[in-house]
Write an enzyme that holds these catalytic residues in place. Structure first.
Site, short mmCIF file in Angstrom:
data_model
loop_
_atom_site.label_atom_id
_atom_site.label_comp_id
_atom_site.label_asym_id
_atom_site.label_seq_id
_atom_site.Cartn_x
_atom_site.Cartn_y
_atom_site.Cartn_z
N GLU A 1 48.02 -33.36 -19.61
CA GLU A 1 48.86 -32.03 -19.74
C GLU A 1 49.60 -31.98 -21.09
O GLU A 1 49.54 -30.82 -21.34
CB GLU A 1 49.71 -32.30 -18.28
CG GLU A 1 48.90 -32.24 -17.08
CD GLU A 1 49.80 -32.41 -15.79
OE1 GLU A 1 50.54 -33.60 -15.77
OE2 GLU A 1 49.53 -31.87 -14.93
N GLU B 1 45.78 -37.84 -10.73
CA GLU B 1 46.78 -38.07 -9.87
C GLU B 1 46.40 -37.98 -8.40
O GLU B 1 47.16 -38.82 -7.53
CB GLU B 1 47.81 -36.77 -10.07
CG GLU B 1 48.60 -36.58 -11.36
CD GLU B 1 47.88 -36.30 -12.40
OE1 GLU B 1 46.41 -36.19 -12.23
OE2 GLU B 1 48.51 -35.89 -13.48
N1 T1G Z 1 52.87 -45.93 -14.66
C1 T1G Z 1 53.58 -46.95 -14.79
N2 T1G Z 1 52.82 -47.94 -14.95
C2 T1G Z 1 51.78 -47.63 -15.33
C3 T1G Z 1 51.01 -46.33 -15.63
C4 T1G Z 1 51.76 -45.45 -15.10
N3 T1G Z 1 51.25 -44.47 -15.16
N4 T1G Z 1 49.69 -47.08 -15.93
C5 T1G Z 1 49.53 -48.00 -16.14
N5 T1G Z 1 50.64 -48.93 -15.95
C6 T1G Z 1 50.87 -50.35 -16.24
C7 T1G Z 1 50.22 -51.09 -15.00
O1 T1G Z 1 51.00 -51.05 -13.81
C8 T1G Z 1 50.05 -52.52 -15.78
O2 T1G Z 1 51.39 -53.01 -15.56
C9 T1G Z 1 50.06 -51.93 -17.29
O3 T1G Z 1 50.43 -50.61 -17.31
C10 T1G Z 1 48.50 -51.96 -17.60
O4 T1G Z 1 47.75 -51.32 -16.62
C11 T1G Z 1 53.41 -35.38 -14.21
C12 T1G Z 1 52.30 -36.70 -11.85
C13 T1G Z 1 45.90 -46.31 -18.16
C14 T1G Z 1 43.30 -46.45 -17.31
O5 T1G Z 1 47.31 -42.41 -12.86
O6 T1G Z 1 44.57 -45.60 -14.59
O7 T1G Z 1 50.88 -38.36 -14.71
O8 T1G Z 1 50.69 -55.32 -14.51
O9 T1G Z 1 46.25 -53.07 -15.87
O10 T1G Z 1 43.20 -51.70 -16.96
O11 T1G Z 1 50.97 -34.56 -13.64
O12 T1G Z 1 46.43 -48.26 -16.12
O13 T1G Z 1 51.05 -55.14 -16.93
O14 T1G Z 1 53.02 -54.84 -15.31
O15 T1G Z 1 45.69 -50.62 -15.43
O16 T1G Z 1 43.70 -51.00 -19.42
C15 T1G Z 1 48.84 -40.44 -13.86
C16 T1G Z 1 47.46 -44.61 -14.06
C17 T1G Z 1 50.26 -40.53 -13.55
C18 T1G Z 1 47.19 -43.43 -14.84
C19 T1G Z 1 44.66 -48.52 -18.17
N6 T1G Z 1 48.35 -41.30 -14.47
N7 T1G Z 1 46.94 -45.98 -15.02
O17 T1G Z 1 44.20 -49.39 -17.35
O18 T1G Z 1 45.52 -51.42 -17.89
S1 T1G Z 1 50.93 -39.33 -12.42
C20 T1G Z 1 47.65 -42.36 -13.99
C21 T1G Z 1 45.72 -46.38 -15.04
C22 T1G Z 1 51.15 -38.05 -13.52
C23 T1G Z 1 51.83 -35.70 -14.04
C24 T1G Z 1 51.34 -36.84 -13.14
C25 T1G Z 1 45.39 -47.43 -16.09
C26 T1G Z 1 44.93 -47.06 -17.56
P1 T1G Z 1 51.57 -54.78 -15.45
P2 T1G Z 1 46.20 -51.66 -16.43
P3 T1G Z 1 44.03 -50.94 -17.94
#
Ligand code: T1G
Length: 702
Positions: free
Chosen positions: A108, A128
Site C-alpha cells: 500500500e 490481510e
Molecule cells: N507484524 C508483526 N510481526 C511480523 C510480521 C508483521 N506483519 N511479519 C512477520 N513478523 C515476524 C514474525 O512473527 C517472526 O517473528 C519474524 O517477523 C519473521 O517472520 C494496513 C492491515 C514477511 C513473508 O500479513 O507473511 O498490513 O518468530 O518467520 O518466513 O493494510 O513474515 O522471529 O519473533 O514469517 O521470512 C500484512 C505477514 C499485515 C505479512 C516473511 N502483512 N508476514 O516470512 O519470516 S496487515 C502480512 C509474513 C496490513 C494494512 C494491513 C512473513 C514474511 P519471530 P517469518 P519469513
C-alpha cells in the site's frame, strides 16, 4: 535492535532516499509510519532534493502493518493523515524500490508512491485476508486502479504473494531492477529521470471500471472455502467500492469494512494461528549452539503411499532423492504411484508437464542399502510394525556413514526402542508426515530422549526446507497429533452406539468448518488402518475401550473408499459418500447387543463430545511433558487434521468456551461415562486457577 532510527533520510545527490529499518521484516511497527511521514516532509521541504526513493534496510521492503498491534485498541492515524495521504500530496515524485517483500501496508505504501521498481526475487501482495481483515491502507482502492478490478479481486481475496516478474506484467510495478544491478542505484537513477515529469502519476487519479458481475462471480467462487467467514466478503465489497465510488468515498468505505473485521473472532483466531506457526519453530530448552545440518542427499526407505509421498516432497523442493523398497515389485509400484500422482496434478492443471518431468527426474529408485550409503539423511517409511522397522534401522546403522541422520516416519511407535537397535541413538528422531505426505503441511518431529539437539534441529529444518511446518512431539504412543486425536476417533464411534448416525456427526463437523466429516475421512484413509492401531492398543492395555461397530465393519471387509464401502456406500469411480442403511442397521444391532440406552443429540453436544475428549488428552500430553505449548498442538490440528483455521486451533477454540466450562462438562461426563472422561490433572489446575489453555505451562519436556 540496531542503533539506526527506524526510518532515516539519506541524500544521493539531489535524490532523497528514505530507508525503513525495523528488523526483522520492516513491519510498520511503532514509529515507522510517523518516521516515513517525517522524512517525506523533510525531503519535500528541501529544495536541493528533486525526487525521492522509499526502500527498506535488511531483507525486505515493508512486510505490512505490525500484526501484533491489531486488536489492542492502538490508535490508528485518521484518514488523510497516513503515509499514503502524505504521498498523495507530495509535490515531488517518489519511487518505491522493492526487495524481499512488499506486503499489506508495504504494498500500500508502494502504491502511494508514483513509481515502483523491484528486484526479480521480490514478492508483493495484500495478504490481510489471511489474518481475517482486509487491506486497510487504501489497497482495496489503489490496486484495482493499478492492476484492474479482476486482478485486484483475485489477489486480495486469495492473499497470495505475487512474484515481481508477474507483478510487472500486471502493471503493479513499472520496472524490474536488471539482474546484477544495484537496487538503490537503479532507484536513484529512476527518481532522477522522472524528477521533472508532471503531472505526477498518482494511482488514486486513475479510474477502475468493472463489469458488476465479477463481484457476484467471486462471491460464488469462494462460497465453499470461505464458509462462516466474513473477511473475504468484505474484501469483495471494498473492491466493489473502488469501482463505484469516488476515491475518498471508497477510502471511507474501506475503513468501515476494515473496522467490522479487526476485532472479530475470526481475525483474532487467524492472528493467533499466524504467530503460533512461528512460535512452533522454537525449541526453548535446546542449547543456543544447536545447529541444523545442511543435507543434500536424502533417501527414503519404503516406496508405499507414504514413502512415495515423502520422496515427492523432497523432489518438489529441488532435492535429488533416492528411494528403495524391500522388493522390486514394491519399488516399481511405488514409482508408478508417484508418476500417477504427478500426472493427476498435470491433468488438474495445478502442475505443468515440464515441471512434472523435472520433479520425477529427481526421484531415483535404487536397489538396496549400498546404493544409499553416501546419503546424509534417511527417512524410513516402511510398514508400521516394530518387527519390520527394527531390521531396517539395523541395516541403516551398518551401512550409512556415521554422521547420517536416521529418521522414522512412524506415526506412533516408540522411537527410543527403535533407536536401541543402532549404535547411534543420538542421530535418531521421528519425522512423521501426514497423508498425503506431499500435500499435508504438518511434519511432526518426534523427540526420543537420546536424540541430540542437532538431530532435532536438522529434522525441524528438513520440514521447513520441503515446505512443511515442523512441530516437536514427545515420544509417547501416538506422539502428540494422533494421541490427542485418538479420543476424538473413539468418541465419534461411541456416539453411534448411543444413537447417532455417521452422516449426522459428519454434518456437525462440516458445519463447524472441517472440509470433510470424520467418518468420510476414515473411509478415505482406510478403516483397516485404524483397526490395526486399536488391536495394538488392546494388546497393550486389556482395559482399552474397543469399538465393536468399527471392528465389525472391518471384519466384513468394509474398509472405506478402497473397497467401495465403509461407513458410507460409494458408487463406482465416485468418491461421494452415500449414507448406507446397512450401516444404520448394523449400528442398531450392535447398540442393542451392547444394551446401550439410545438418545438424541444436539449438534453442539456432538461437537463438544468429540473436541472436549481431545482437549482433555492434550492437557494430559502437556502435563506429561510431551509438548512445548498448547499452541503447538493447535498448529498440529490446523495442519494435520484440517481444523478450521478461522477458529484458531483446538485449544484456542477451547479458550473461547473457557477452561472452567470445559472442565465442568468433562467432569460431568466422567460421572456419566467413567474413566475415559476422567479430567486431566492439568485441566483441573487450569480450571481452579482460571488459567487459559494458551497460558498453560506444560511440564518440562521429557
Ligand atoms: N507484524 C508483526 N510481526 C511480523 C510480521 C508483521 N506483519 N511479519 C512477520 N513478523 C515476524 C514474525 O512473527 C517472526 O517473528 C519474524 O517477523 C519473521 O517472520 C494496513 C492491515 C514477511 C513473508 O500479513 O507473511 O498490513 O518468530 O518467520 O518466513 O493494510 O513474515 O522471529 O519473533 O514469517 O521470512 C500484512 C505477514 C499485515 C505479512 C516473511 N502483512 N508476514 O516470512 O519470516 S496487515 C502480512 C509474513 C496490513 C494494512 C494491513 C512473513 C514474511 P519471530 P517469518 P519469513
Amino acid at each position: 535492535m540496531s542503533d539506526k532510527p527506524v526510518v532515516r533520510l539519506e541524500k544521493d545527490g539531489d535524490i532523497g532516499v528514505i530507508i525503513v529499518n525495523y528488523p526483522p521484516v520492516n513491519a510498520l511497527g511503532p514509529g515507522v509510519a510517523d518516521g516515513i511521514i517525517a522524512c517525506l516532509n523533510q525531503a519535500n521541504g528541501d529544495p536541493a532534493i528533486k525526487a525521492m526513493v522509499l526502500m527498506g534496510d535488511g531483507r525486505s521492503f515493508i512486510a505490512g502493518a505490525d500484526i501484533r498491534g491489531f486488536g489492542t485498541g492502538r490508535k490508528r492515524a485518521p484518514l488523510g493523515e497516513r503515509t499514503y495521504d502524505v504521498m498523495d500530496r507530495s509535490p515531488k515524485p517518489i519511487v518505491a524500490a522493492i526487495h524481499g517483500f512488499a506486503l499489506g501496508g508495504g504494498l500500500e505504501n508502494a502504491m502511494g508512491c508514483h513509481y515502483r521498481i523491484a528486484v526479480p526475487s521480490a514478492k508483493v501482495g495484500l495478504p490481510e485476508v489471511l489474518i481475517g481483515i482486509l487491506p486497510g491502507g487504501g489497497g482495496t482502492q489503489r490496486l484495482p486502479r493499478l492492476a484492474g478490478p479482476q486482478v485486484a479481486l483475485e489477489m486480495i481475496v486469495s492473499g497470495r504473494h505475487v512474484p515481481a516478474p508477474e507483478a510487472l506484467k500486471l502493471g503493479i510495478i513499472d520496472e524490474l531492477v536488471p539482474a546484477g544491478a544495484d537496487m538503490r542505484e537503479t532507484a536513484v537513477k529512476k527518481a532522477r529521470a522522472v524528477a521533472n515529469i508532471r503531472p505526477l502519476p498518482r494511482v488514486r487519479d486513475r479510474a477502475a471500471h468493472a463489469d458488476p458481475g465479477i463481484f457476484d462471480a467471486m462471491r460464488k467462487s469462494i462460497a465453499r472455502r470461505a464458509r462462516n467467514q466474513k473477511a473475504p466478503y468484505n474484501c469483495i465489497l471494498a473492491v466493489e467500492a473502488a469501482c463505484t465510488l469516488p476515491f475518498e468515498d471508497g477510502m471511507k468505505r474501506e475503513q468501515d469494512l476494515f473496522l467490522e473485521l479487526e476485532n472479530a473472532d475470526e481475525a483474532k483466531a487467524l492472528r493467533y494461528a499466524f504467530f503460533a506457526e512461528r512460535e512452533v519453530a522454537k525449541l526453548p530448552d535446546m542449547p543456543a549452539s544447536m545447529k541444523a545440518a545442511d543435507f543434500s542427499k536424502p533417501a527414503v526407505i519404503g516406496a508405499g503411499t507414504m514413502g512415495g509421498g515423502i520422496a515427492m516432497s523432497f523432489a518438489d523442493f529441488g532435492y535429488d532423492v533416492r528411494i528403495m523398497d524391500a522388493t522390486e515389485e514394491g519399488l516399481t509400484r511405488g514409482m508408478d504411484r508417484i508418476r500417477n500422482n504427478y500426472a493427476t496434478s498435470v491433468k488438474r492443471g495445478s502442475l505443468a508437464q515440464d515441471e512434472m518431468d523435472r520433479r520425477l527426474a529427481r526421484i531415483h529408485p535404487v536397489a538396496g542399502y549400498d546404493d544409499i550409503a553416501d546419503c546424509d539423511v534417511v527417512v524410513e517409511a516402511v510398514f508400521e510394525r516394530m518387527d519390520v522397522k527394527k531390521p531396517v534401522f539395523e541395516q541403516l546403522d551398518r551401512v550409512m556413514n556415521p554422521d547420517a541422520f536416521l529418521f522414522s516416519n512412524s506415526s506412533a511407535l516408540d522411537l527410543d526402542d527403535l533407536a536401541s537397535v543402532t549404535k547411534r541413538p543420538e542421530k535418531i528422531a521421528g519425522t512423521h508426515f501426514f497423508s498425503p505426505a506431499n500435500v499435508m503441511k504438518l511434519l511432526e518431529v518426534v523427540r526420543p530422549p537420546r536424540a541430540a539437539p542437532d538431530t532435532l534441529a536438522t529434522a525441524m529444518a528438513l520440514g521447513r526446507r520441503i515446505g512443511k511446518i515442523s512441530a516437536i512431539a514427545g515420544n509417547t504412543d501416538g506422539f502428540v497429533a494422533n494421541r490427542s486425536r485418538a479420543p476424538f476417533n473413539s468418541e465419534m464411534v461411541i456416539l453411534l452406539e448411543e444413537g447417532c448416525l455417521p452422516e449426522q456427526v459428519d454434518k456437525v463437523m462440516i458445519d463447524f468448518g472441517y472440509p470433510m466429516g470424520p467418518f468420510a475421512v476414515g473411509d478415505l484413509a482406510g478403516l483397516d488402518i485404524g483397526a490395526e492401531g486399536r488391536k495394538r492398543r488392546l494388546a497393550a492395555n486389556p482395559n482399552y475401550r474397543t469399538l465393536p461397530i468399527a471392528d465389525k465393519l472391518v471384519e466384513m471387509g468394509r474398509f472405506g473408499q478402497k473397497t467401495g464401502a465403509g461407513w458410507y456406500r460409494y458408487d463406482k469411480s465416485d468418491r461421494t459418500p452415500h449414507p448406507d442403511p446397512f450401516v444404520a442397521d448394523l449400528i442398531a444391532q450392535v447398540a442393542t447387543q451392547m444394551g446401550v440406552r439410545q438418545k438424541t443429540f444436539t449438534d453442539e453436544e456432538i461437537l463438544r463430545r468429540l473436541l472436549f475428549s481431545s482437549i482433555n488428552e492434550a492437557c494430559k500430553i502437556m502435563e506429561e511433558g510431551k509438548a512445548y505449548r498448547a499452541s503447538d498442538i493447535d498448529v498440529m490440528w490446523l495442519h494435520g487434521f484440517g481444523f478450521p483455521r478461522y477458529r484458531g486451533g483446538l485449544m484456542f477454540w477451547a479458550d473461547g468456551i473457557g477452561v472452567r466450562d470445559v472442565y465442568n462438562q468433562i467432569a460431568s461426563w466422567h460421572q456419566q461415562y467413567g474413566e475415559r472422561w476422567a479430567p486431566s490433572a492439568l485441566l483441573r489446575q487450569l480450571a481452579e486457577s482460571g488459567t487459559s489453555f494458551r497460558d498453560a505451562k506444560p511440564a518440562p519436556f521429557v
